[in-house]
Design a protein around this motif. Structure first.
Motif, PDB file in Angstrom:
ATOM      1  N   THR A 126     -12.326 -10.913   9.306  1.00 18.46           N
ATOM      2  CA  THR A 126     -13.318 -11.276   8.158  1.00 18.46           C
ATOM      3  C   THR A 126     -14.110  -9.959   8.008  1.00 18.46           C
ATOM      4  OG1 THR A 126     -15.169 -11.843   9.724  1.00 18.46           O
ATOM      5  CG2 THR A 126     -13.449 -13.905   8.908  1.00 18.46           C
ATOM      6  N   VAL A 127     -14.155  -9.199   8.842  1.00 20.57           N
ATOM      7  CA  VAL A 127     -14.742  -7.809   8.362  1.00 20.57           C
ATOM      8  C   VAL A 127     -13.703  -6.619   8.335  1.00 20.57           C
ATOM      9  CG1 VAL A 127     -16.617  -6.255   9.171  1.00 20.57           C
ATOM     10  CG2 VAL A 127     -16.788  -8.691   9.424  1.00 20.57           C
ATOM     11  N   PRO A 128     -13.470  -5.875   7.192  1.00 20.94           N
ATOM     12  CA  PRO A 128     -12.582  -4.847   7.367  1.00 20.94           C
ATOM     13  C   PRO A 128     -12.768  -3.770   8.244  1.00 20.94           C
ATOM     14  CG  PRO A 128     -14.019  -4.888   5.395  1.00 20.94           C
ATOM     15  CD  PRO A 128     -14.521  -6.227   5.954  1.00 20.94           C
ATOM     16  N   PRO A 129     -11.739  -3.406   9.027  1.00 19.16           N
ATOM     17  CA  PRO A 129     -11.989  -2.140   9.782  1.00 19.16           C
ATOM     18  C   PRO A 129     -12.362  -0.944   8.953  1.00 19.16           C
ATOM     19  CG  PRO A 129      -9.884  -2.540   9.538  1.00 19.16           C
ATOM     20  CD  PRO A 129     -10.384  -3.440   8.727  1.00 19.16           C
ATOM     21  N   SER A 130     -13.023   0.074   9.668  1.00 17.85           N
ATOM     22  CA  SER A 130     -13.376   1.394   9.025  1.00 17.85           C
ATOM     23  C   SER A 130     -12.323   2.140   8.542  1.00 17.85           C
ATOM     24  CB  SER A 130     -14.329   1.947   9.672  1.00 17.85           C
ATOM     25  OG  SER A 130     -13.535   2.388  11.292  1.00 17.85           O
ATOM     26  N   TRP A 131     -11.114   1.953   8.986  1.00 16.94           N
ATOM     27  CA  TRP A 131      -9.924   2.692   8.749  1.00 16.94           C
ATOM     28  C   TRP A 131      -9.261   2.093   7.788  1.00 16.94           C
ATOM     29  CZ3 TRP A 131      -6.021  -0.560   9.325  1.00 16.94           C
ATOM     30  CH2 TRP A 131      -6.170  -1.737  10.291  1.00 16.94           C
ATOM     31  N   LEU A 132      -9.497   1.245   6.989  1.00 13.72           N
ATOM     32  CA  LEU A 132      -8.656   0.454   5.888  1.00 13.72           C
ATOM     33  C   LEU A 132      -8.557   1.559   5.008  1.00 13.72           C
ATOM     34  CD1 LEU A 132      -7.645  -2.396   5.373  1.00 13.72           C
ATOM     35  CD2 LEU A 132      -9.634  -2.728   4.048  1.00 13.72           C
ATOM     36  N   GLY A 133      -7.147   1.585   4.549  1.00 10.47           N
ATOM     37  CA  GLY A 133      -6.863   2.495   3.393  1.00 10.47           C
ATOM     38  C   GLY A 133      -6.848   4.085   3.763  1.00 10.47           C
ATOM     39  N   THR A 173       0.391   7.840  -6.787  1.00  6.67           N
ATOM     40  CA  THR A 173       0.956   8.927  -5.840  1.00  6.67           C
ATOM     41  C   THR A 173       0.257   8.974  -4.516  1.00  6.67           C
ATOM     42  OG1 THR A 173      -0.483  10.279  -6.967  1.00  6.67           O
ATOM     43  CG2 THR A 173       1.564  10.252  -8.271  1.00  6.67           C
ATOM     44  N   ALA A 174      -0.546   8.247  -4.231  1.00  5.02           N
ATOM     45  CA  ALA A 174      -1.338   8.230  -2.778  1.00  5.02           C
ATOM     46  C   ALA A 174      -0.319   8.017  -2.026  1.00  5.02           C
ATOM     47  CB  ALA A 174      -2.370   7.049  -2.887  1.00  5.02           C
ATOM     48  N   PRO A 175      -0.536   8.748  -0.665  1.00  4.56           N
ATOM     49  CA  PRO A 175       0.632   8.435   0.332  1.00  4.56           C
ATOM     50  C   PRO A 175       0.418   6.942   0.789  1.00  4.56           C
ATOM     51  CG  PRO A 175      -1.429   9.640   1.002  1.00  4.56           C
ATOM     52  CD  PRO A 175      -1.650   9.736  -0.541  1.00  4.56           C
ATOM     53  N   PRO A 176       1.267   6.275   1.394  1.00  5.19           N
ATOM     54  CA  PRO A 176       1.223   4.875   1.989  1.00  5.19           C
ATOM     55  C   PRO A 176       0.422   4.689   3.149  1.00  5.19           C
ATOM     56  CG  PRO A 176       3.224   5.842   2.421  1.00  5.19           C
ATOM     57  CD  PRO A 176       2.656   7.002   1.552  1.00  5.19           C
ATOM     58  N   THR A 177      -0.633   3.612   2.906  1.00  5.93           N
ATOM     59  CA  THR A 177      -1.390   3.294   4.002  1.00  5.93           C
ATOM     60  C   THR A 177      -1.100   1.798   4.677  1.00  5.93           C
ATOM     61  OG1 THR A 177      -2.984   2.367   2.783  1.00  5.93           O
ATOM     62  CG2 THR A 177      -3.244   4.628   3.453  1.00  5.93           C
ATOM     63  N   GLY A 178      -0.067   1.031   3.518  1.00  2.80           N
ATOM     64  CA  GLY A 178       0.483  -0.282   4.161  1.00  2.80           C
ATOM     65  C   GLY A 178      -0.458  -1.302   4.072  1.00  2.80           C
ATOM     66  N   ASP A 179      -1.591  -1.153   3.764  1.00  2.00           N
ATOM     67  CA  ASP A 179      -2.727  -2.357   3.981  1.00  2.00           C
ATOM     68  C   ASP A 179      -3.488  -2.754   2.621  1.00  2.00           C
ATOM     69  OD1 ASP A 179      -4.326   0.038   3.624  1.00  2.00           O
ATOM     70  OD2 ASP A 179      -4.974  -0.012   5.497  1.00  2.00           O
TER      71      ASP A 179
END
Length: 309
Positions: free
Chosen positions: A77-84, A207-213
């Motif tokens: 329920t809380v997004p991680p700090s590394w999201l994106g 054009t952003a590099p993929p993060t998959g999330d």
């Protein structure tokens, strides 16, 4: 007094003196007048647990008052700090490498900040207007796109987040479909179907590099069909992707977003998922739009379009 008579009297007086001095203990043969050390220890031991228990309980109460109970958020329920932010290695086709879904994303129910101001009111609300130049400037539109700028509408509407609260998002859509799509999302509002985020795709995102999330619900995106050269229905503003992470694109071993493999299991029903015959499919079907989840060669579970492609 004769000597023989005085002797018992002397002995008697001597005995009385000795008793008075404490010598009368002799008849008890080794018994002390104070409690035995072992008896004292037993008494202390029998009381010690009660004292210790009271002290321990008082200490725990004091500690509980000093440190209030913290409510833990439910997993996912809380997004991680590394999201994106964590870029995936590239693979052929320009996509990121498919990797296992992190635990925090397996039952994803994030509530991300709105990107546009809240519409007034308390229930469902919407605004439709011709797309302003400032909105087009931050979108993927360019003169080479298959739809004219004048044919795109800027739609702002409210939706329910995974927190159950009222949020406002925006879509850039073909003006021929704007009113119909407002009716669809009004229906999803009434059904309390949750969305994580709703915003317009930007050129930088293309054009952003993929993060998959990523998990943005969006419409217009001036790009070709995946793996082809013809224009996507998104390039006409006639397609919408809904909660892409909970409803990934699947073709063979390719899963997009690249970290969404946990959502290949459609039997595990989690919030935000689109299911066959479910309310989201029915809502889009009510305006004549088809669902990519019904395709045969691949499954695009997030995708709805005016012509079913």
């Amino acid at each position: 007094m004769p000597r023989l008579l005085r002797l018992p009297l002397v002995l008697g007086l001597l005995c009385v003196a000795l008793v008075t001095a404490g010598c009368g203990s002799a008849p008890h043969q080794g018994r002390d007048t104070q409690p035995h050390p072992s008896t004292s220890a037993q008494v202390s031991a029998s009381r010690a647990p009660h004292r210790t228990h009271r002290i321990h309980r008082t200490h725990r109460t004091h500690r509980a008052e000093r440190t209030p109970h913290r409510q833990r958020s439910a997993p996912g329920t809380v997004p991680p700090s590394w999201l994106g932010t964590r870029v995936l290695p590239h693979q052929p086709g320009g996509f990121g490498r498919i990797e296992p879904t992190p635990k925090v994303l397996r039952d994803r129910r994030f509530t991300l900040p709105d990107t546009v101001p809240m519409l007034p009111g308390h229930g469902f609300a919407s605004r439709i207007e011709r797309a302003p130049a400032r909105v087009l400037a931050r979108s993927t539109w360019r003169p080479a796109c298959p739809v004219a700028a004048a044919d795109l509408d800027w739609v702002r509407l409210t939706f329910r987040g995974f927190d159950g609260s009222r949020h406002t998002g925006e879509l850039l859509v073909n003006r021929t479909a704007a009113a119909d799509l407002v009716r669809v999302f009004h229906r999803l509002w009434d059904l309390r179907f949750p969305l994580e985020q709703m915003q317009i795709t930007t050129k930088a995102e293309q054009t952003a590099p993929p993060t998959g999330d990523g998990n943005d619900t969006g419409a217009f995106n001036c790009r070709p069909v995946r793996g082809a050269t013809i224009w996507s229905e998104h390039a006409y503003g006639l397609a919408v992707d809904v909660n892409p992470f909970q409803n990934p694109y699947i073709k063979g071993h390719l899963v997009l977003p690249e970290l969404a493999s946990a959502y290949l299991d459609r039997s595990w029903h989690r919030p935000g998922m689109i299911l066959p015959g479910g309310p989201v499919v029915r809502a889009f079907a009510s305006i004549g739009w088809g669902w990519g989840g019904s395709w045969h060669s691949l499954k695009d579970l997030q995708h709805f379009s005016a012509n079913g492609r």
